[in-house]
Design a protein around this motif. Structure first.
Motif, mmCIF file in Angstrom:
data_model
loop_
_atom_site.group_PDB
_atom_site.id
_atom_site.type_symbol
_atom_site.label_atom_id
_atom_site.label_comp_id
_atom_site.label_asym_id
_atom_site.label_seq_id
_atom_site.Cartn_x
_atom_site.Cartn_y
_atom_site.Cartn_z
ATOM 1 N N LEU A 159 0.808 -1.233 0.000
ATOM 2 C CA LEU A 159 0.000 0.000 0.000
ATOM 3 C C LEU A 159 0.834 1.273 0.000
ATOM 4 O O LEU A 159 0.287 2.369 0.100
ATOM 5 N N LYS A 160 2.138 1.133 -0.141
ATOM 6 C CA LYS A 160 3.020 2.309 -0.082
ATOM 7 C C LYS A 160 2.669 3.345 -1.145
ATOM 8 O O LYS A 160 2.777 4.557 -0.911
ATOM 9 N N GLU A 161 2.216 2.903 -2.306
ATOM 10 C CA GLU A 161 1.916 3.832 -3.402
ATOM 11 C C GLU A 161 0.448 4.228 -3.473
ATOM 12 O O GLU A 161 0.075 5.048 -4.319
ATOM 13 N N LYS A 162 -0.380 3.652 -2.621
ATOM 14 C CA LYS A 162 -1.815 3.923 -2.692
ATOM 15 C C LYS A 162 -2.136 5.290 -2.102
ATOM 16 O O LYS A 162 -1.737 5.593 -0.973
ATOM 17 N N PRO A 163 -2.875 6.135 -2.819
ATOM 18 C CA PRO A 163 -3.259 7.445 -2.269
ATOM 19 C C PRO A 163 -4.123 7.262 -1.016
ATOM 20 O O PRO A 163 -4.915 6.324 -0.925
ATOM 21 N N PHE A 164 -3.960 8.170 -0.067
ATOM 22 C CA PHE A 164 -4.756 8.093 1.156
ATOM 23 C C PHE A 164 -6.218 8.422 0.866
ATOM 24 O O PHE A 164 -6.526 9.221 -0.025
ATOM 25 N N PRO A 165 -7.134 7.832 1.642
ATOM 26 C CA PRO A 165 -8.551 8.195 1.493
ATOM 27 C C PRO A 165 -8.756 9.687 1.797
ATOM 28 O O PRO A 165 -7.943 10.307 2.489
ATOM 29 N N GLU A 166 -9.826 10.225 1.268
ATOM 30 C CA GLU A 166 -10.125 11.641 1.457
ATOM 31 C C GLU A 166 -10.151 11.996 2.949
ATOM 32 O O GLU A 166 -10.829 11.359 3.752
ATOM 33 N N THR A 189 -4.802 10.439 6.700
ATOM 34 C CA THR A 189 -3.345 10.450 6.522
ATOM 35 C C THR A 189 -2.762 9.057 6.774
ATOM 36 O O THR A 189 -1.563 8.914 6.967
ATOM 37 N N GLU A 190 -3.617 8.059 6.775
ATOM 38 C CA GLU A 190 -3.170 6.696 7.022
ATOM 39 C C GLU A 190 -4.132 5.706 6.372
ATOM 40 O O GLU A 190 -5.321 5.973 6.228
ATOM 41 N N HIS A 191 -3.587 4.586 5.940
ATOM 42 C CA HIS A 191 -4.429 3.493 5.456
ATOM 43 C C HIS A 191 -4.800 2.598 6.627
ATOM 44 O O HIS A 191 -4.055 2.478 7.607
ATOM 45 N N GLN A 192 -5.940 1.955 6.524
ATOM 46 C CA GLN A 192 -6.355 0.978 7.521
ATOM 47 C C GLN A 192 -6.820 -0.285 6.810
ATOM 48 O O GLN A 192 -7.502 -0.211 5.780
#
Length: 613
Positions: free
Chosen positions: A392-399, A402-405
């Motif tokens: 997930l390093k390249e995945k844009p963050f959700p609106e 500042t973090e993926h879950q």
């Protein structure tokens, strides 16, 4: 699995729709009727067939992978001898509409595991008693699904697909489009679905004679005096994975007084009495009122019925477009992840994580009532987090975030009380990451080096990556898995030595020798440790496919380095009898040399081989 009570009805009361056949005879008739078809296709429900295919091999000790490989090879060759093309379909991530049923099954299997471990730990233990008492119990050895998928694809050259939506529906759709000869499975949903010409039973398949049971959809409808188009409604009102049988108890009592035979007949009669007008948009409201006394249930009835109807799955581009990828680069990564998933090139978890679906870890032989050792889901959580960071390093963050879950459905103590998934965050790599597309498709030496560094970084910050890389390929994952368990104080030095010796002995041991091994007394702790080890090995295999194979996947398959029965015997020798390393290694110098090389990595001690045995 499938339609509740339908198999019993077919086998006991409907001989016209359930009878033995010789596959070779069916093939001859099929070729005569379809002169242009030179290589008939059988679609195999790979996931659904695992239980039958694994057969009587020992499943308590951790899995007999080399023996399973032989069984699988014999299975494939038997159909090749009939000039048949086998196409395998395996489950992808669970469809969320079926999550309640997934949870329900895990809770039931936790109860089974508790009973199995009680029997193992109660003296005097006799393995034949366990087999006799648990004839109907079976816990798949961890990772067997992934093993089977890679085995059929890489070792035997079969066509392998992994589903994105519901596996049954994708199998039926493929069978229709490809005009397939048969579906080989053990799921009564295939009696309802329109698919191949024939639906053949895997459980009743005899490879020696190539005979099995055929379930006939058309004859079932005739026996029930029901139009075939209403079979999906029949399945729904008998109970399936969407509409649970226990929710239909009052309805079944009202129409059939709980007699299984009458249930099928009377549900069919109930449907006929409805005199359904296909143009009536309120028909599901009426059925819900009759069945549940609640019109709000109409949507689930409709969903269940429509899940059986022939539909075309959305194109892969449509699946990708469903996501809010935000950037073209991430969209391209999702598209490539889907392609690799479809073709069985990665663990199914990779697609789930990239697509944003939950990670799943099912039930295994762990003592969910004790905390004397960590549970697999907990032990390998840091490893999963680092893998999530890579993916997930390249995945844009959700609106606005500042973090993926990442959501996880994992079986741990208290699972039966869980109302929702666990949510955890990724840990991003501290070494260079060239991008997922490069990891998956770039064969340059520079990227190969980065793959290896990412792999080592994800496994452990203390493992000696240079020494690990020097090992024979088939020993790299065992060394990493044993090191991980040792580093987290899960196993003692003697227990680590038992795992190491097992890994080096298996590779030089023929399946026939392993098959003859007798384990009169099973050690319960060794069973649970084998579960933790094989779970860890599976996680590392997932990591290998996520990174783009820092080591060739074909060289690290578990049949090259683990055998459950052998581990039990070596575990006893190492921990109770305190045998010398040479004895643990089956008295072979080549095994002992490999043992010391792996041990130096596991114990992070280059001079380990100079210590006393």
């Amino acid at each position: 699995m499938g339609v509740s009570g339908l198999l019993s009805f077919l086998e006991n009361y409907c001989p016209s729709a359930c009878y033995k056949v010789k596959i070779e005879t069916l093939l001859e008739e099929y070729r005569q009727q379809n002169g242009t078809v030179t290589l008939p296709t059988i679609v195999v429900d790979g996931t659904g067939c695992l239980r039958s295919l694994y057969g009587d091999l020992d499943w308590v000790c951790g899995g007999q992978m080399k023996e399973f490989k032989e069984v699988a090879e014999h299975f494939v060759q038997s159909f090749k001898n009939l000039n048949v093309r086998l196409v395998f379909f395996f489950d992808g991530p669970t469809v969320e509409e079926k999550r309640p049923r997934w949870v329900e099954r895990r809770i039931q299997s936790m109860r089974d595991v508790d009973e199995i471990l009680n029997l193992i730990s109660m003296p005097p233990y006799k393995s034949q008693n366990l087999k006799r008492k648990h004839r109907n119990y079976f816990i798949l050895p961890p990772g067997l699904g992934n093993v089977a998928r890679f085995l059929f694809k890489t070792e035997f050259g079969c066509e392998v697909h992994v589903s994105v939506k519901e596996n049954d529906e994708e199998i039926a759709e493929f069978a229709r489009k490809e005009n397939c000869f048969a579906v080989l499975a053990q799921d009564t949903d295939f009696v309802i679905l329109e698919g191949a010409k024939y639906y053949l039973s895997m459980a009743n398949l005899r490879l020696t004679t190539m005979e099995t049971t055929l379930y006939d959809r058309s004859e079932l409808a005739v026996a029930l005096s029901l139009d075939k188009k209403y079979l999906p409604l029949l399945a729904t009102l008998m109970g399936n994975d969407i509409v649970k049988k226990n929710e239909l108890t009052k309805f079944h009592t009202k129409i059939s007084k709980k007699n299984h035979y009458k249930t099928a007949k009377q549900v069919a009669a109930f449907i006929n009495d409805l005199q359904i007008n296909d143009d009536d948009e309120t028909v599901y409201d009426k059925i819900a009122e009759e069945v549940f006394g609640d019109t709000s249930k109409s949507s689930i009835i409709k969903y269940s019925v429509e899940s059986y109807k022939p539909i075309s799955s959305p194109a892969d581009d449509s699946i990708v477009s469903e996501l809010d990828c935000k950037t073209e680069s991430w969209k391209e990564i999702v598209r490539e992840a889907l392609r690799r998933h479809r073709n069985g090139l990665t663990s199914a978890h990779v697609w789930a994580i990239v697509y944003g679906q939950p990670f799943e870890l099912s039930t295994a032989l762990e003592n969910y009532r004790s905390n004397d050792m960590p549970f697999a889901a907990q032990l390998y959580c840091p490893l999963r987090q680092r893998m999530y960071g890579i993916l997930l390093k390249e995945k844009p963050f959700p609106e606005g975030k500042t973090e993926h879950q990442i959501s996880e459905w994992v079986v741990v103590p208290g699972f039966e009380l869980m109302k929702s998934s666990i949510v955890i965050s990724p840990i991003y790599p501290t070494v260079p990451h060239p991008g997922l597309l490069a990891l998956w498709n770039d064969s340059s030496q520079d990227v190969a080096d980065k793959k290896w560094n990412l792999f080592v970084n994800a496994v452990s910050e203390t493992i000696n990556g240079d020494e690990l890389k020097k090992l024979d390929s088939h020993l790299i994952l065992p060394a990493a898995a044993i090191r991980y368990m040792y580093e987290y104080d899960v196993i003692s030095e003697d227990e680590a030595k038992a795992f190491i010796a097992t890994a080096v002995v298996v590779s030089h041991s023929p399946a026939e020798w392993l098959r003859r091994l007798n384990v009169p007394k099973i050690n319960e702790r060794a069973v649970r440790l084998a579960t933790l080890y094989t779970r860890g090995f599976g996680m590392l295999t997932l990591l290998v496919t996520a990174i783009g194979e820092p080591v060739p996947l074909k060289t690290v398959m578990p049949w090259l380095s683990f055998d459950g029965k052998l581990f039990q015997k070596i575990y006893d020798a190492a921990t109770r009898r305190k045998e010398e390393n040479f004895i643990l290694c089956n008295k072979k110098e080549e095994n002992l040399d490999a043992f010391y090389k792996v041990a130096s990595v596991v114990f992070n001690d280059p001079l380990y081989k100079n210590r006393k045995s």
